[in-house]
Design an enzyme around this catalytic site. Structure first.
Site, PDB file in Angstrom:
ATOM      1  N   VAL A  69      32.076  60.951  -4.531  1.00  0.00           N
ATOM      2  CA  VAL A  69      33.177  60.709  -3.578  1.00  0.00           C
ATOM      3  C   VAL A  69      33.433  61.888  -2.639  1.00  0.00           C
ATOM      4  CG1 VAL A  69      34.419  58.995  -4.987  1.00  0.00           C
ATOM      5  CG2 VAL A  69      34.977  61.439  -5.226  1.00  0.00           C
ATOM      6  N   ASN A  95      40.418  57.001  -7.493  1.00  0.00           N
ATOM      7  CA  ASN A  95      40.751  57.492  -8.827  1.00  0.00           C
ATOM      8  C   ASN A  95      39.761  58.497  -9.386  1.00  0.00           C
ATOM      9  OD1 ASN A  95      41.837  56.899 -11.730  1.00  0.00           O
ATOM     10  ND2 ASN A  95      39.676  56.298 -11.847  1.00  0.00           N
ATOM     11  N   TYR A 163      43.142  71.895 -10.095  1.00  0.00           N
ATOM     12  CA  TYR A 163      43.492  70.507 -10.452  1.00  0.00           C
ATOM     13  C   TYR A 163      44.929  70.227 -10.023  1.00  0.00           C
ATOM     14  CZ  TYR A 163      44.120  66.290 -13.306  1.00  0.00           C
ATOM     15  OH  TYR A 163      44.385  65.002 -13.732  1.00  0.00           O
ATOM     16  N   ALA A 165      46.765  71.808  -7.810  1.00  0.00           N
ATOM     17  CA  ALA A 165      46.875  71.809  -6.336  1.00  0.00           C
ATOM     18  C   ALA A 165      46.350  70.500  -5.761  1.00  0.00           C
ATOM     19  CB  ALA A 165      46.102  72.999  -5.763  1.00  0.00           C
ATOM     20  N   LYS A 167      46.267  67.567  -7.184  1.00  0.00           N
ATOM     21  CA  LYS A 167      47.133  66.424  -7.508  1.00  0.00           C
ATOM     22  C   LYS A 167      48.432  66.471  -6.710  1.00  0.00           C
ATOM     23  CE  LYS A 167      44.200  64.492 -10.245  1.00  0.00           C
ATOM     24  NZ  LYS A 167      43.551  63.214  -9.888  1.00  0.00           N
TER      25      LYS A 167
END
Ligand code: NAD
Length: 257
Positions: A69, A95, A163, A165, A167
């Site tokens: 992705v 996701n 992680y 940052a 989210k």
């Protein structure tokens, strides 16, 4: 016998990234159970094919698309394949994500690890929306759900800073995108799962010292199941949630309350 609630899913198409495992797999299955055709996208080919097999076993329609992705070209090809195969795009769960090593402190985090986490978790969600939105717009509307986390609502000693940052970034991007796309009838929301029993959370907890502390801090007294998240995602995509956009929904057994 079909009900009005089931009829709304007829002929609809969903795209789920990170669908080879955990929350993505459960959500792909939940869409398929409702009769929605699903493009199952992931970097993990064996896991993605297994998700498609389980969709086929329940008589659903699914196809696997392998991708990273973090690549604009691959995300573009994924969305084009979805539209070519199933005729359009109505719903997306963006996701795919990686947790990084939560036991590594800020000062010890390597630059390339920061870059990779941001590329997959944050840039990946942007790229997905970038390529999904034009097709939803052509269809007269749609619903997008982005996977953030309780780590996007509050700090945690057990999280990798990149992680966290990423989210938090997903929530800002979701809210701005929701405002920009509202006039096109595209609703964009984020979910903030708490501790959900998947391969990711089991990996992450093994690396941190406070496993029992984290688990015992859940007010509802249990880990979440991937299916708990899948139900919330399909609800957010449904007509029942037709007046909800730009929201960040905690699904965390009360962790963030
Ligand atoms: P998981 O590890 O079971 O699934 C993540 C999937 O993403 C895997 O199938 C993996 O192959 C795929 N993936 C990773 N990098 C990719 C890439 N570059 N391109 C395409 N696919 C890629 O994890 P999960 O728990 O199901 O997590 C799903 C999402 O939910 C993640 O974004 C995660 O941050 C978020 N989340 C999970 C929890 C939890 O407790 N499990 C809590 C909060 C948020």
């Amino acid at each position: 016998m079909s009900s009005p609630q089931m009829d709304e899913w007829n002929g609809k198409v969903a795209l789920v990234t990170g669908a080879a495992s955990g929350i993505g797999r459960a959500t792909a299955s939940a869409f398929a159970e409702r009769g929605v055709a699903v493009l199952v996208a992931d970097i993990d080919e064996a896991g993605g094919e297994a998700t498609v097999n389980s969709i086929n076993e329940i008589g659903g329609r699914g196809e696997f698309f392998p991708l990273d992705v973090a690549s604009d070209a691959q995300v573009s090809a994924m969305v084009e394949r979805c539209v070519e195969r199933f005729g359009g795009l109505d719903y997306a769960l963006n996701n795919a994500g990686i947790e990084g090593d939560g036991s590594v402190g800020l000062a010890d985090l390597a630059e390339d690890e920061w870059d990779r986490i941001m590329a997959v978790n944050l840039k990946g969600v942007w790229l997905c929306m970038k390529h999904e939105i034009p097709h939803m717009s052509q269809r007269g509307g749609g619903a997008i759900v982005n996977s953030s986390s309780v780590a996007g609502l509050r700090g945690s000693r057990a999280s990798n800073v990149a992680y966290s940052a990423s989210k938090y970034g997903i929530l800002g991007m979701t809210k701005t995108a929701a405002l920009q796309q509202a006039s096109q009838n595209i609703r964009i929301n984020a979910i903030c799962p708490g501790l959900i029993d998947t391969a990711m959370s089991r990996r992450a907890l093994q690396k941190t010292e406070n496993v029992s502390q984290v688990a015992s801090a859940i007010p509802l007294g249990r880990w979440g199941a991937a299916e708990d998240i899948a139900r919330a995602v399909t609800w957010l995509c449904s007509e029942q949630a037709s007046y909800i956009t730009g929201a960040a929904l905690p699904i965390d057994g009360g962790m963030s309350a």
